[in-house]
Scaffold this motif. Structure first.
Motif, PDB file in Angstrom:
ATOM      1  N   GLU A  96      34.359  46.170  27.288  1.00 16.00           N
ATOM      2  CA  GLU A  96      33.711  47.426  27.634  1.00 16.00           C
ATOM      3  C   GLU A  96      32.672  47.284  28.744  1.00 16.00           C
ATOM      4  N   LYS A  97      31.907  46.218  28.724  1.00 13.43           N
ATOM      5  CA  LYS A  97      30.840  46.025  29.708  1.00 13.43           C
ATOM      6  C   LYS A  97      31.181  44.934  30.710  1.00 13.43           C
ATOM      7  N   ALA A  98      32.430  44.593  30.795  1.00 15.17           N
ATOM      8  CA  ALA A  98      32.848  43.490  31.651  1.00 15.17           C
ATOM      9  C   ALA A  98      32.791  43.855  33.131  1.00 15.17           C
ATOM     10  N   HIS A  99      32.582  42.849  33.934  1.00 17.80           N
ATOM     11  CA  HIS A  99      32.587  43.016  35.383  1.00 17.80           C
ATOM     12  C   HIS A  99      34.022  43.036  35.896  1.00 17.80           C
ATOM     13  N   ARG A 100      34.242  43.755  36.941  1.00 19.55           N
ATOM     14  CA  ARG A 100      35.579  43.859  37.537  1.00 19.55           C
ATOM     15  C   ARG A 100      36.025  42.509  38.108  1.00 19.55           C
ATOM     16  N   LEU A 101      37.235  42.120  37.767  1.00 21.81           N
ATOM     17  CA  LEU A 101      37.865  40.912  38.298  1.00 21.81           C
ATOM     18  C   LEU A 101      39.129  41.363  39.026  1.00 21.81           C
ATOM     19  N   PRO A 102      39.010  41.670  40.303  1.00 18.57           N
ATOM     20  CA  PRO A 102      40.087  42.346  41.030  1.00 18.57           C
ATOM     21  C   PRO A 102      41.392  41.567  41.164  1.00 18.57           C
ATOM     22  N   GLN A 103      41.359  40.253  41.089  1.00 18.08           N
ATOM     23  CA  GLN A 103      42.570  39.442  41.262  1.00 18.08           C
ATOM     24  C   GLN A 103      43.225  39.046  39.943  1.00 18.08           C
ATOM     25  N   LEU A 104      42.614  39.404  38.824  1.00 18.40           N
ATOM     26  CA  LEU A 104      43.088  38.941  37.517  1.00 18.40           C
ATOM     27  C   LEU A 104      44.502  39.437  37.211  1.00 18.40           C
ATOM     28  N   GLU A 105      45.377  38.493  36.855  1.00 25.32           N
ATOM     29  CA  GLU A 105      46.757  38.800  36.489  1.00 25.32           C
ATOM     30  C   GLU A 105      47.026  38.508  35.020  1.00 25.32           C
ATOM     31  N   GLN A 106      46.330  37.519  34.449  1.00 22.08           N
ATOM     32  CA  GLN A 106      46.527  37.134  33.052  1.00 22.08           C
ATOM     33  C   GLN A 106      45.195  37.064  32.342  1.00 22.08           C
ATOM     34  N   LEU A 107      45.104  37.758  31.205  1.00 16.76           N
ATOM     35  CA  LEU A 107      43.933  37.714  30.351  1.00 16.76           C
ATOM     36  C   LEU A 107      44.416  37.383  28.948  1.00 16.76           C
ATOM     37  N   LEU A 108      44.037  36.217  28.447  1.00 15.96           N
ATOM     38  CA  LEU A 108      44.491  35.747  27.139  1.00 15.96           C
ATOM     39  C   LEU A 108      43.362  35.906  26.125  1.00 15.96           C
ATOM     40  N   LEU A 109      43.621  36.685  25.067  1.00 17.68           N
ATOM     41  CA  LEU A 109      42.603  36.996  24.070  1.00 17.68           C
ATOM     42  C   LEU A 109      43.022  36.748  22.620  1.00 17.68           C
ATOM     43  N   PRO A 110      44.107  36.013  22.347  1.00 19.61           N
ATOM     44  CA  PRO A 110      44.508  35.859  20.948  1.00 19.61           C
ATOM     45  C   PRO A 110      43.471  35.080  20.123  1.00 19.61           C
ATOM     46  N   PHE A 111      43.527  35.300  18.834  1.00 19.65           N
ATOM     47  CA  PHE A 111      42.667  34.606  17.868  1.00 19.65           C
ATOM     48  C   PHE A 111      41.193  34.899  18.101  1.00 19.65           C
ATOM     49  N   ASN A 112      40.893  36.173  18.309  1.00 18.18           N
ATOM     50  CA  ASN A 112      39.545  36.700  18.355  1.00 18.18           C
ATOM     51  C   ASN A 112      39.485  37.844  17.351  1.00 18.18           C
ATOM     52  N   LYS A 113      38.367  38.531  17.288  1.00 14.84           N
ATOM     53  CA  LYS A 113      38.211  39.638  16.348  1.00 14.84           C
ATOM     54  C   LYS A 113      38.034  40.952  17.109  1.00 14.84           C
ATOM     55  N   ILE A 114      38.872  41.148  18.096  1.00 13.65           N
ATOM     56  CA  ILE A 114      38.786  42.319  18.960  1.00 13.65           C
ATOM     57  C   ILE A 114      39.366  43.531  18.246  1.00 13.65           C
ATOM     58  N   THR A 115      38.629  44.650  18.301  1.00 15.13           N
ATOM     59  CA  THR A 115      39.099  45.868  17.644  1.00 15.13           C
ATOM     60  C   THR A 115      39.603  46.903  18.639  1.00 15.13           C
ATOM     61  N   GLY A 116      39.362  46.690  19.922  1.00 15.88           N
ATOM     62  CA  GLY A 116      39.819  47.645  20.921  1.00 15.88           C
ATOM     63  C   GLY A 116      39.750  47.060  22.319  1.00 15.88           C
ATOM     64  N   LEU A 117      40.423  47.726  23.234  1.00 19.12           N
ATOM     65  CA  LEU A 117      40.461  47.248  24.612  1.00 19.12           C
ATOM     66  C   LEU A 117      39.790  48.201  25.583  1.00 19.12           C
ATOM     67  N   ALA A 118      38.799  48.951  25.123  1.00 17.53           N
ATOM     68  CA  ALA A 118      38.058  49.811  26.033  1.00 17.53           C
ATOM     69  C   ALA A 118      37.475  48.947  27.139  1.00 17.53           C
ATOM     70  N   GLY A 119      37.626  49.386  28.360  1.00 19.70           N
ATOM     71  CA  GLY A 119      37.128  48.614  29.493  1.00 19.70           C
ATOM     72  C   GLY A 119      38.160  47.717  30.117  1.00 19.70           C
ATOM     73  N   ILE A 120      39.382  47.712  29.616  1.00 21.24           N
ATOM     74  CA  ILE A 120      40.414  46.838  30.177  1.00 21.24           C
ATOM     75  C   ILE A 120      40.622  47.116  31.659  1.00 21.24           C
ATOM     76  N   ASN A 121      40.378  48.352  32.083  1.00 21.50           N
ATOM     77  CA  ASN A 121      40.528  48.692  33.504  1.00 21.50           C
ATOM     78  C   ASN A 121      39.494  47.991  34.364  1.00 21.50           C
ATOM     79  N   ASN A 122      38.443  47.468  33.776  1.00 24.87           N
ATOM     80  CA  ASN A 122      37.449  46.697  34.535  1.00 24.87           C
ATOM     81  C   ASN A 122      38.062  45.426  35.094  1.00 24.87           C
ATOM     82  N   PHE A 123      39.144  44.972  34.496  1.00 24.35           N
ATOM     83  CA  PHE A 123      39.741  43.727  34.885  1.00 24.35           C
ATOM     84  C   PHE A 123      40.860  43.887  35.905  1.00 24.35           C
ATOM     85  N   ALA A 124      41.224  45.091  36.209  1.00 20.78           N
ATOM     86  CA  ALA A 124      42.357  45.287  37.134  1.00 20.78           C
ATOM     87  C   ALA A 124      41.955  46.108  38.340  1.00 20.78           C
TER      88      ALA A 124
END
Length: 124
Positions: A96-124
């Motif tokens: 949600e509060k992440a900084h934009r990573l304009p070149q990011l193609e792969q984001l690996l998040l398994p085995f965490n306790k994430i309940t939502g992906l709000a802010g995912i657009n910050n990464f693309a």
């Protein structure tokens, strides 16, 4: 000198977070790949992360990250194409509060306790 550095299950001297890894600081300008796996990193350790202008792959898996930390730490990673945050303690909606990573193609998040992906657009 290779553009890769891997640190596995190590602790920085004196427990000073990333500031303790002199090799990382010395090689930061030319690193393209950095693995800091199972080093017990917490979000406070990200405050000491040096600028990594050429870094395209960052693996912070199997640490103790509960959030992504300061925006400034991520702002210096504009060339990042792959980010592995698997097997940490990320919870809630950490993007949600992440900084934009304009070149990011792969984001690996398994085995965490994430309940939502709000802010995912910050990464693309």
């Amino acid at each position: 000198m290779s553009g890769q550095l891997s640190l596995f299950a190590s602790s920085p001297p004196g427990g000073r977070g990333l500031d303790g890894w002199e090799e990382l600081k010395a090689r930061a300008p030319s690193l393209s790949s950095l693995v800091i796996h199972a080093c017990n990193l917490s979000v406070s350790d990200l405050h000491g992360m040096p600028r990594l202008p050429c870094l395209t792959e960052l693996n912070l898996s199997s640490n103790d990250l509960t959030e992504l930390g300061p925006v400034e730490a991520w702002a210096a990673l504009s060339s990042l194409t792959r980010l592995d945050l698997s097997s940490n303690q990320l919870n809630g909606q950490p993007l949600e509060k992440a900084h934009r990573l304009p070149q990011l193609e792969q984001l690996l998040l398994p085995f965490n306790k994430i309940t939502g992906l709000a802010g995912i657009n910050n990464f693309a």
